[in-house]
Scaffold this active site. Structure first.
Site, mmCIF file in Angstrom:
data_model
loop_
_atom_site.group_PDB
_atom_site.id
_atom_site.type_symbol
_atom_site.label_atom_id
_atom_site.label_comp_id
_atom_site.label_asym_id
_atom_site.label_seq_id
_atom_site.Cartn_x
_atom_site.Cartn_y
_atom_site.Cartn_z
ATOM 1 N N SER A 140 0.869 -1.183 0.000
ATOM 2 C CA SER A 140 0.000 0.000 0.000
ATOM 3 C C SER A 140 0.900 1.225 0.000
ATOM 4 C CB SER A 140 -0.853 -0.010 1.274
ATOM 5 O OG SER A 140 -1.517 1.223 1.439
ATOM 6 N N TYR A 153 -2.186 -1.189 10.552
ATOM 7 C CA TYR A 153 -2.135 -1.334 9.092
ATOM 8 C C TYR A 153 -0.790 -0.818 8.574
ATOM 9 C CZ TYR A 153 -4.021 -1.204 4.279
ATOM 10 O OH TYR A 153 -4.252 -1.408 2.940
HETATM 11 P P1 NAD Z 1 -11.888 -5.924 -0.218
HETATM 12 O O1 NAD Z 1 -12.529 -5.762 1.107
HETATM 13 O O2 NAD Z 1 -12.644 -5.533 -1.435
HETATM 14 O O3 NAD Z 1 -11.398 -7.441 -0.409
HETATM 15 C C1 NAD Z 1 -10.681 -8.114 0.596
HETATM 16 C C2 NAD Z 1 -10.955 -9.606 0.494
HETATM 17 O O4 NAD Z 1 -10.143 -10.268 1.484
HETATM 18 C C3 NAD Z 1 -12.426 -9.983 0.774
HETATM 19 O O5 NAD Z 1 -12.915 -10.827 -0.257
HETATM 20 C C4 NAD Z 1 -12.348 -10.710 2.109
HETATM 21 O O6 NAD Z 1 -13.331 -11.742 2.240
HETATM 22 C C5 NAD Z 1 -10.940 -11.285 2.051
HETATM 23 N N1 NAD Z 1 -10.429 -11.643 3.375
HETATM 24 C C6 NAD Z 1 -10.547 -10.970 4.542
HETATM 25 N N2 NAD Z 1 -9.974 -11.644 5.536
HETATM 26 C C7 NAD Z 1 -9.463 -12.788 4.995
HETATM 27 C C8 NAD Z 1 -8.745 -13.889 5.512
HETATM 28 N N3 NAD Z 1 -8.452 -13.987 6.820
HETATM 29 N N4 NAD Z 1 -8.374 -14.873 4.665
HETATM 30 C C9 NAD Z 1 -8.682 -14.809 3.355
HETATM 31 N N5 NAD Z 1 -9.372 -13.797 2.800
HETATM 32 C C10 NAD Z 1 -9.755 -12.796 3.619
HETATM 33 O O7 NAD Z 1 -10.512 -5.096 -0.109
HETATM 34 P P2 NAD Z 1 -9.460 -4.594 -1.215
HETATM 35 O O8 NAD Z 1 -9.503 -3.115 -1.196
HETATM 36 O O9 NAD Z 1 -9.603 -5.322 -2.497
HETATM 37 O O10 NAD Z 1 -8.094 -4.995 -0.477
HETATM 38 C C11 NAD Z 1 -7.244 -6.040 -0.914
HETATM 39 C C12 NAD Z 1 -5.849 -5.755 -0.439
HETATM 40 O O11 NAD Z 1 -5.397 -4.513 -0.964
HETATM 41 C C13 NAD Z 1 -5.705 -5.634 1.083
HETATM 42 O O12 NAD Z 1 -4.489 -6.234 1.501
HETATM 43 C C14 NAD Z 1 -5.650 -4.134 1.296
HETATM 44 O O13 NAD Z 1 -4.986 -3.799 2.468
HETATM 45 C C15 NAD Z 1 -4.892 -3.721 0.068
HETATM 46 N N6 NAD Z 1 -4.999 -2.330 -0.342
HETATM 47 C C16 NAD Z 1 -6.200 -1.783 -0.602
HETATM 48 C C17 NAD Z 1 -6.269 -0.466 -1.016
HETATM 49 C C18 NAD Z 1 -7.561 0.213 -1.298
HETATM 50 O O14 NAD Z 1 -7.578 1.452 -1.336
HETATM 51 N N7 NAD Z 1 -8.648 -0.492 -1.539
HETATM 52 C C19 NAD Z 1 -5.089 0.275 -1.179
HETATM 53 C C20 NAD Z 1 -3.872 -0.328 -0.906
HETATM 54 C C21 NAD Z 1 -3.829 -1.626 -0.498
#
Ligand code: NAD
Length: 257
Positions: A140, A153
């Site tokens: 991130s 985080y």
């Molecule tokens: P999201 O909530 O859309 O998807 C996350 C997924 O992870 C969900 O399907 C959830 O069921 C699954 N999950 C949660 N706990 C879990 C576990 N213990 N085991 C397996 N699966 C699990 O979120 P996203 O925005 O797509 O985030 C995905 C990744 O990207 C994360 O690591 C997040 O920190 C990172 N990220 C997101 C952003 C953003 O702005 N959306 C930016 C930078 C990094």
């Protein structure tokens, strides 16, 4: 004919889902790994109906047993473990002095233990195959900066970038390359949920959260997109040995090197 396989965690939603859809279109057999089985199975059905190859894998990334079993299922199905994206994640925000220890431990279990268990499972199988592979972590912009309400985080996302560097060193002898993709804010369910929570905790409006926190430090006031991440994953899936261990910042200019 499946030539390569990919396992993506957190693939039932957001970034992981877009990456699973994209890698399937690129011809990979995709193991869609998540704890949300209804959404996982729906995605696998969607991909299968498009004539693509995918399997549903129940995997809580904080469970050693589920991670190892999920990788076994992938290798039994596809005969290989070529690309792995350690992506599953959640966000829990609180003011630091009120941050419950239970929530800290939950964040560490998913982000830190999860990254370790998934990367180690991938490394074992890529080493054993003699063919190497690619391990991609979702970091991130929070791997480089600090943000209010997000101490666990920030801690975990900084750590993931360090894990990728160390594994790159051990992986080199086996053709295992590692990368960390570091996006700024993307409008996924994880972020949609945070907007009202941050507004509540900081005493500002939701519009101010978006404008003055999420997009303030970008050069153009734009969100990154799931397609930006999927495009980067495709790029990294090629033979990018020169980039091993590196973090790639998809941040619209936030936290430029
Ligand atoms: P999201 O909530 O859309 O998807 C996350 C997924 O992870 C969900 O399907 C959830 O069921 C699954 N999950 C949660 N706990 C879990 C576990 N213990 N085991 C397996 N699966 C699990 O979120 P996203 O925005 O797509 O985030 C995905 C990744 O990207 C994360 O690591 C997040 O920190 C990172 N990220 C997101 C952003 C953003 O702005 N959306 C930016 C930078 C990094």
């Amino acid at each position: 004919m499946i030539k390569r396989s990919a396992l993506i965690t957190g693939a039932a939603s957001g970034i992981g889902k877009a990456c699973a859809q994209r890698m399937a279109k690129e011809g990979y057999g995709v193991a869609v790994a998540d704890v949300n089985m209804a959404a996982t199975e729906a995605l696998v059905q969607e991909l299968t109906e498009e004539g693509l190859s995918a399997i549903a894998v129940r995997m809580d990334v904080s469970s050693e047993e589920e991670v190892e079993a999920g990788f076994d299922k992938m290798v039994e199905t596809y005969g290989s473990c070529d690309l792995v994206m350690s992506n599953a994640g959640v966000q829990i925000v609180h003011p630091f002095d009120e941050y419950p220890f239970e929530d800290w431990k939950k964040m560490m279990a998913i982000h830190a233990d999860g990254a370790f268990l998934v990367a180690r499972a991938a490394f074992r199988r890529m080493k054993a195959s003699g063919k190497g592979g690619r391990i991609v972590f979702t970091g991130s912009v929070q791997s480089f900066v600090g943000s209010k309400l997000k101490e666990p985080y920030n801690f975990a996302k900084h750590g993931v970038a360090g894990l990728a560097k160390a594994v790159a060193r051990e992986g080199a002898d086996y053709g295992i390359y590692t990368y960390t993709i570091c996006p700024s804010f993307i409008k996924t369910p994880l972020v949609e949920k945070q907007i009202p929570e941050q507004a509540r905790d900081l005493g500002i409006t939701e519009e101010e959260v978006v404008k003055n926190i999420m997009l303030r430090d970008t050069v153009d006031g734009q969100f990154t997109t799931v397609e930006d991440v999927a495009n980067t994953l495709v790029f990294l899936s090629k033979d990018q040995g020169a980039l091993t261990g590196q973090s790639l910042r998809l941040t619209h200019g936030w936290a430029m090197m």
